[in-house]
Structure formats: C-alpha cells, structure tokens
Design a protein around this motif. Structure first.
Motif, PDB file in Angstrom:
ATOM      1  N   ARG A 106      24.155  50.359 -22.893  1.00 16.12           N
ATOM      2  CA  ARG A 106      23.548  50.063 -21.595  1.00 16.12           C
ATOM      3  C   ARG A 106      22.356  50.958 -21.281  1.00 16.12           C
ATOM      4  O   ARG A 106      21.758  50.843 -20.207  1.00 16.12           O
ATOM      5  N   THR A 107      22.013  51.866 -22.205  1.00 17.40           N
ATOM      6  CA  THR A 107      20.894  52.786 -21.984  1.00 17.40           C
ATOM      7  C   THR A 107      19.768  52.444 -22.954  1.00 17.40           C
ATOM      8  O   THR A 107      19.867  52.756 -24.144  1.00 17.40           O
ATOM      9  N   LYS A 121      26.556  59.097 -17.948  1.00 19.35           N
ATOM     10  CA  LYS A 121      26.198  57.685 -17.992  1.00 19.35           C
ATOM     11  C   LYS A 121      27.372  56.787 -17.610  1.00 19.35           C
ATOM     12  O   LYS A 121      27.188  55.752 -16.954  1.00 19.35           O
ATOM     13  N   TYR A 125      27.006  54.233 -14.527  1.00 21.45           N
ATOM     14  CA  TYR A 125      27.152  52.779 -14.642  1.00 21.45           C
ATOM     15  C   TYR A 125      28.479  52.290 -14.063  1.00 21.45           C
ATOM     16  O   TYR A 125      28.795  51.112 -14.141  1.00 21.45           O
ATOM     17  N   ARG A 131      29.111  56.628  -8.583  1.00 20.73           N
ATOM     18  CA  ARG A 131      27.817  56.865  -9.224  1.00 20.73           C
ATOM     19  C   ARG A 131      27.169  58.167  -8.777  1.00 20.73           C
ATOM     20  O   ARG A 131      26.500  58.839  -9.556  1.00 20.73           O
ATOM     21  N   GLN A 417      34.894  48.862 -14.277  1.00 25.21           N
ATOM     22  CA  GLN A 417      33.688  48.043 -14.253  1.00 25.21           C
ATOM     23  C   GLN A 417      33.984  46.581 -14.559  1.00 25.21           C
ATOM     24  O   GLN A 417      33.152  45.708 -14.315  1.00 25.21           O
TER      25      GLN A 417
END
Length: 457
Positions: A106-107, A121, A125, A131, A417
C-alpha cells in the motif's frame, strides 16, 4: 454468523499469503537511504547466510544462560514452556512479516519496511481512530529496539569479560574486571564499523563455529566430569517468582526478532524466509532443540550452582576449560556487530536527515556515532553487577514487548481494516498471547529489579 466470520478470516489470511509470495525481492536494509523504507540494492544474501545471521542472533549469551534458565523454570517446567514460547515467537514473527508485506503493498515506491516503519504504516492505514497513533507507535518500537539492542551489546561485554578474567587470573595475570573489559574495547570497534550484513557474514559464520565449539566442549566436560547427578535431585517445577525470571531469560534468548525483517529483505528470494521449511521455521526449530538440551544437561550437572553462563562453571585450573572459555567468549564477542547493526540502523537515518553535518560528511559522522555508541555500551557494561539478572530484566521488559505485544497489535489493526476480518479464533488467540506477555512483563520485570537491588546492596 460465526461461519461468515471464519470464512472472512480465512480469506484475509489467504490474501496475506498471496501478498507475501508476490514480494519476491527486497532491500538489504542498507542504512544509507534511511527511514526504513528503501529501494532494492545489491549484496543480496542467500538462505544459508540469512539462517547463519538468524542463528547467531538467537544463540549468543542466551544460549550459555540456559542452565540458569532451567534452574528458574525447573527441568519439566522449562522443557514444556520453551517450545511453547518458541511457537509463540515464530507465530508473532510471521504476523510481523505479513504486516510489513501488506504495508509495502500500500506504500508506492517502497520495496522494504523495517520493524518501526511497518508499525507506523500499519497504524497509518488502519481504522481512522488509530491513525493518529502511527508516529507514536513507531517511536515506541524504536525506543524498545534501541534499549534491547543496547542491552544485548552491554551484556555481551560482560559475558566476554567474566570468562576472560577467570582465565587471566588462573595464569597469574592479576588485573581487574574493568581492565579486562577495556582490553576488549578496541577489537569491538573494528567489526562494528561494517555497515552491511553481507560484509558481516564471514564474521557471523566464524562466530557460529566458535559458539558451537564452546558449547559442545562445555557439554562434553559436563558429561565426562564424573557420573551425572540424579534427576530426582533437581527441581521439576519451581515457584512463581522463579518462573518470572525463567520467562525473561527465555525471551532474551530468542532475541532475533529485530533481525527478522532486515534478514528477510536482504535475501535474494525473500519468500523462502518464512515458507513452511524455510529459514525462520528451520532455524528456530534447531535453536529451540539446542536450548532445551543445553539447559537440561547444565542444570542436571551443576544444579543450583549453575552460573549465568555455564562456561563459568568449568574448572578454570584445567587448560582445556580455559580454551573453551576463550573460544566461547570469542563467539559471543563476534556476535556484537550483528546486534550493533540493528541499533545503528535505527539511530543513523533520523540523525542523517536532521543534521547538516551528517548529510555533508555521512561517513565521518556515522563513524563518530558508532564510536560513541560502542563507548556507551562499554560504560553500561562496567556497572552491570550480575549477568543473569540483567538478561532476565532485558528479556522481560523489552524483548516481550517486541516479540509478542507489538506483532499482536499489528495483527489486530490489519484485521480491523477488513469487514468482519477479526474472527473468533484470531481474537481469542491474540488475547491469549497478550495475556501471557503482560504477565511476563509485570512479574519478570518486578522480580528482576528486586534481585538486582539485592545485588547492589
């Protein structure tokens, strides 16, 4: 509903595994790019080299402390609990790897994230309320890593000094422990200047040979020094206070979690690191078997008199015992740059980014920083009163957080998530790991501090 949660959890695990397989190549973890997020570079290591580093990162002073570990855990208690702790460590390390892979996915423009960057990270995310904690969690991990690696390096100095001091005194060289430690300072500087794992491989390989020679020789002496005492003379189980010290020593011995991501991402084929019969599982299985055998034999032979390092129990008047002490000390000593590498990898990048001199003269400034940090570990080692107690303290406080608590938090954040991604089994399993970790931290830290205070008095 439970069936739906189970299916969702399985799908999440499969997604993680696929992402893990996709990441075929990664960085060496070279410090020069900084920040933990780096591009792929040369000097990839083989599976054998990675296994060598991981083995060396797990069998330093902790291996020779297994006698003391079994004294605190009991013959039966330690034999049962060590494999359980090993399985928990490996499982948490795999969760850390999965979190790192998903964060890299995702980076954009990143091939590798180290431990602190992975935590940052994953929270960045994660669910919106978490966050804002991403930067704080990264700093927490960096602090624990630095303290842990700093403690390891200081303990290495103590281990070396205690063994050499016995040998020198036996041969008529009557100098203080502090002077012996000072003698080891200069040799420690040289390998600590190496900045790439590839270049440390020969040092690490020789250290493994020296450690195994020292261990095999020590156990050979233990078996040959008359009949072994009866197992009935030793404790099978111990008290709660002693078990807390056992937990700290055991966690200290599995000290390689800080090397997991750098080692995996330095490999030519990173996917081979955490496969079923890959570097991680194979090395940890062999390491655990070695720990159990060493601790069992050492405690049966020397009982309650077993020292923080079993080499200190050898009769120093015998020439062969002196050789064993020196070789074992050399093996642990050569593990110093491996542990030092991790600490510098954390400290150097932020210093380089924030300091103009470090950007203008990177080599000079990095050498200066390394010199200062070696001197600081040397200074702390001078005031360590008892090797085994500091091993328990570092293991109980810092190693437990890094090995258990942080990976579980990462897993919770990742699963949160995905809608209904946190299945019942995963939830219960993670809570059990956290419960064991918190008990180990509280009881182990308290008992270690109590014993250390007694030593100072």
């Amino acid at each position: 509903m439970s069936r739906t949660l189970e299916i969702t959890s399985i799908k999440l695990d499969k997604t993680m595994d696929k992402n893990l397989e996709k990441q075929q190549e990664a960085a060496t973890g070279d410090e020069e790019n900084g920040g933990g997020a780096v591009k792929r570079r040369g000097h990839e290591t083989s599976a054998l080299e990675a296994a060598t580093h991981l083995f060396k990162g797990s069998v330093g002073a902790g291996l020779f402390a297994m006698g003391d570990c079994f004294k605190n855990g009991g013959l039966a208690g330690a034999t049962i609990l060590l494999p359980i702790i090993a399985v928990m460590c490996v499982h948490c390390e795999r969760m850390l790897i999965r979190g790192s892979v998903l964060a890299v996915e995702r980076t954009p423009g990143v091939d590798f994230l180290d431990y602190p960057e992975t935590v940052e990270k994953c929270f960045e995310y994660g669910p919106r309320p978490l966050r804002r904690m991403s930067r704080f969690m990264k700093l927490v991990v960096e602090m624990f890593l630095c303290v842990t690696q700093f403690g390891f390096c200081a303990i290495y100095f103590v281990f070396i000094t205690e063994n050499l001091h016995q040998v020198l005194q036996q041969n008529g060289i009557d100098i203080s422990m502090s002077m012996v430690m000072l003698i080891t300072l200069l040799p420690a500087m040289i390998p600590s200047l190496m900045t790439n794992l590839k270049y440390i491989s020969p040092v690490s390989a020789f250290a493994n040979v020296a450690l195994l020679f020292g261990l095999i020789s020590t156990l050979t002496i233990a078996f040959s020094d008359g009949p072994m005492p009866s197992i009935a003379e030793r404790h099978l189980f111990t008290s709660a206070s002693q078990l807390s010290l056992f937990f700290g020593t055991a966690l200290f011995s599995y000290e390689g979690i800080a090397l997991i991501l750098p080692l995996r991402n330095s490999m030519r084929k990173p996917e081979n690191f955490s496969s079923r019969f890959g570097v991680l599982n194979s090395t940890m299985f062999f390491t655990t078997a070695l720990f159990i055998f060493t601790g069992f034999v050492s405690y049966v032979r020397w009982g309650e008199d077993v020292a923080g390092s079993i080499t200190l129990n050898l009769v120093v008047e015998e020439v062969f015992s002196q050789v064993v002490k020196i070789v074992a000390a050399l093996g642990v000593f050569l593990g110093y740059p491996i542990q030092f590498f991790v600490m510098m990898k954390i400290l150097w990048p932020p210093l380089k980014r924030s300091n103009n001199c470090a950007q203008k003269y990177p080599i000079t400034m990095q050498v200066c920083l390394r010199f200062v940090m070696v001197m600081m570990t040397f200074g702390v080692a001078l005031v360590v009163p008892k090797l085994n107690l500091f091993i328990s303290l570092i293991g109980a406080l810092c190693s437990t957080c890094l090995a258990f608590v942080i990976p579980v938090l990462i897993d919770f954040v990742i699963r949160a998530q995905v809608p209904k991604g946190l299945g019942v089994f995963a939830y219960i399993k993670n809570i059990l790991i956290l419960t064991v970790a918190v008990l180990g931290i509280v009881t182990g830290t308290y008992q270690s501090i109590v014993e250390i205070v007694k030593e100072f008095k």
